[in-house]
Enzyme design. Structure first.
Site, PDB file in Angstrom:
ATOM      1  N   HIS A  52      42.215  38.171  45.490  1.00  0.00           N
ATOM      2  CA  HIS A  52      40.930  38.035  44.798  1.00  0.00           C
ATOM      3  C   HIS A  52      40.389  39.401  44.423  1.00  0.00           C
ATOM      4  CE1 HIS A  52      40.561  33.853  45.491  1.00  0.00           C
ATOM      5  NE2 HIS A  52      40.396  33.944  46.786  1.00  0.00           N
TER       6      HIS A  52
ATOM      7  N   HIS B 288      34.334  46.500  49.544  1.00  0.00           N
ATOM      8  CA  HIS B 288      35.091  46.128  48.352  1.00  0.00           C
ATOM      9  C   HIS B 288      34.288  46.467  47.109  1.00  0.00           C
ATOM     10  CE1 HIS B 288      32.678  42.512  49.343  1.00  0.00           C
ATOM     11  NE2 HIS B 288      32.483  42.489  48.037  1.00  0.00           N
TER      12      HIS B 288
ATOM     13  N   HIS C 225      33.127  45.551  42.999  1.00  0.00           N
ATOM     14  CA  HIS C 225      32.997  44.595  41.897  1.00  0.00           C
ATOM     15  C   HIS C 225      32.978  45.436  40.639  1.00  0.00           C
ATOM     16  CE1 HIS C 225      31.985  41.015  44.295  1.00  0.00           C
ATOM     17  NE2 HIS C 225      31.446  41.887  45.116  1.00  0.00           N
TER      18      HIS C 225
ATOM     19  N   THR D  54      28.420  36.636  47.136  1.00  0.00           N
ATOM     20  CA  THR D  54      28.444  36.432  45.692  1.00  0.00           C
ATOM     21  C   THR D  54      29.706  35.704  45.224  1.00  0.00           C
ATOM     22  OG1 THR D  54      29.379  38.631  45.366  1.00  0.00           O
ATOM     23  CG2 THR D  54      26.985  38.423  45.225  1.00  0.00           C
ATOM     24  N   THR D  55      30.668  35.507  46.124  1.00  0.00           N
ATOM     25  CA  THR D  55      31.886  34.771  45.760  1.00  0.00           C
ATOM     26  C   THR D  55      32.111  33.670  46.795  1.00  0.00           C
ATOM     27  OG1 THR D  55      33.187  36.406  46.980  1.00  0.00           O
ATOM     28  CG2 THR D  55      33.013  36.713  44.600  1.00  0.00           C
TER      29      THR D  55
ATOM     30  N   HIS E  84      30.275  46.858  47.840  1.00  0.00           N
ATOM     31  CA  HIS E  84      29.634  46.121  48.927  1.00  0.00           C
ATOM     32  C   HIS E  84      30.239  46.554  50.251  1.00  0.00           C
ATOM     33  CE1 HIS E  84      28.411  42.718  45.983  1.00  0.00           C
ATOM     34  NE2 HIS E  84      27.563  43.719  45.984  1.00  0.00           N
TER      35      HIS E  84
ATOM     36  N   GLU F 291      26.998  43.531  40.317  1.00  0.00           N
ATOM     37  CA  GLU F 291      26.543  42.179  40.639  1.00  0.00           C
ATOM     38  C   GLU F 291      25.025  42.105  40.683  1.00  0.00           C
ATOM     39  OE1 GLU F 291      28.781  39.615  43.100  1.00  0.00           O
ATOM     40  OE2 GLU F 291      29.743  39.805  41.169  1.00  0.00           O
TER      41      GLU F 291
HETATM   42 ZN   LIG Z   1      30.949  41.656  47.021  1.00  0.00          ZN
END
Ligand SMILES: [Zn+2]
Ligand SMILES: *[C@@H]1O[C@H](CO)[C@@H](O)[C@H](O)[C@H]1NC(C)=O
Length: 256
Positions: free
Chosen positions: A85, A110, A112, A216-217, A136, A123
């Site tokens: 992902h 990680h 985005h 958020t995912t 994040h 995000e």
């Molecule tokens: Zn994130």
């Protein structure tokens, strides 16, 4: 320091995703389909959002973020890995942040990022402005055994959000970004020697937006205490380009 005014909501007790559904950022299993399989996705607690003056309230009771163990020795290593992902970097349990009344232990970080069609990938937005990318840094409440347990608790996670903007070269981010090429495919790992992770954060740790939100995912659990720093961190256009190339390769992958 600002906090968001959000309505109080009742939250469903549990949601389970069916086993044969593999979420993706686009296509049939893209973002608009997430709520059909993950009940928390698309809810009112759902991140991301725009920090806009009409929903912000100044809160003088919030403390600046306090970091512990963020200056990591070069003899320790972080693992960068591709889970299909996104790419995440595992952090050390000796790293933590203090947000009274809790201590939150660092788990992973990680990115985005955007893609060629939509180069701005943050995000969160500030006053309608989207940023080039967002980092994040995920922490879990020390009263839980591990991040997986904490994720199911309403007070389980605390995430630091760092907005990235195009500017000058950033040597600490380079240590991560130049290794992305080694984890281009699902299942690949790379090691990153320890460094002072505070250098990934903006200088002002007392200026941030705070709210209780969700991942958020998928599975989008409403268990995150968000702290998004008000000031972006700058990385160079070349560094952003590494990210964009990788983003188009990776973020559209569907887990098999
Ligand atoms: Zn994130
Ligand atoms: C981080 O730790 C190293 C030693 O491991 C030390 O030389 C350096 O000054 C520390 N940096 C900060 C900002 O405390």
């Amino acid at each position: 320091m600002f906090t968001l005014l959000l309505p109080l909501l009742s939250i469903p007790a549990a949601w389970a995703a069916s086993d044969d559904y593999h979420w993706a950022y686009s296509g049939e299993n893209g973002e608009t389909s997430w709520p059909t399989k993950y009940g928390f996705c698309g809810g009112v607690h759902q991140s991301p959002l725009d920090f806009h003056h009409s929903i912000l309230q100044y809160d003088s009771t919030l403390y600046p973020i306090r970091l512990q163990g963020y200056n990591v020795s070069t003899t320790d290593y972080f693992t960068l890995s591709n889970n299909g992902h996104t790419v995440s970097m595992s952090l050390l349990p000796t790293m933590s942040i203090e947000i009274p009344p809790f201590t939150y232990i660092a788990s992973s970080l990680h990115f985005h990022w955007g893609n060629l069609a939509h180069p701005k990938g943050s995000e969160h937005c500030i006053g309608g402005k989207r940023f080039a990318a967002e980092v994040h840094v995920v922490h879990y409440n020390s009263k839980y055994a591990d991040v997986a347990t904490a994720m199911n608790a309403a007070d389980g996670l605390a995430v630091l959000g760092i907005l990235l903007e195009v500017g000058s070269f950033h040597s600490s981010y380079d240590g991560i970004l130049t290794r992305l090429v080694n984890v281009k495919y699902k299942g690949q790992n790379a090691l990153i020697p320890g460094f002072n992770l505070q250098t990934l954060l903006p200088t002002r740790l007392d200026e941030f937006y705070r709210y209780e939100g969700s991942l958020t995912t998928p599975p989008c659990n409403p268990s995150v205490l968000w702290t998004v720093f008000r000031n972006p961190v700058f990385i160079s256009l070349e560094q952003v380009s590494i990210r964009i190339f990788f983003g188009t390769v990776c973020l559209t992958l569907v887990l098999s």
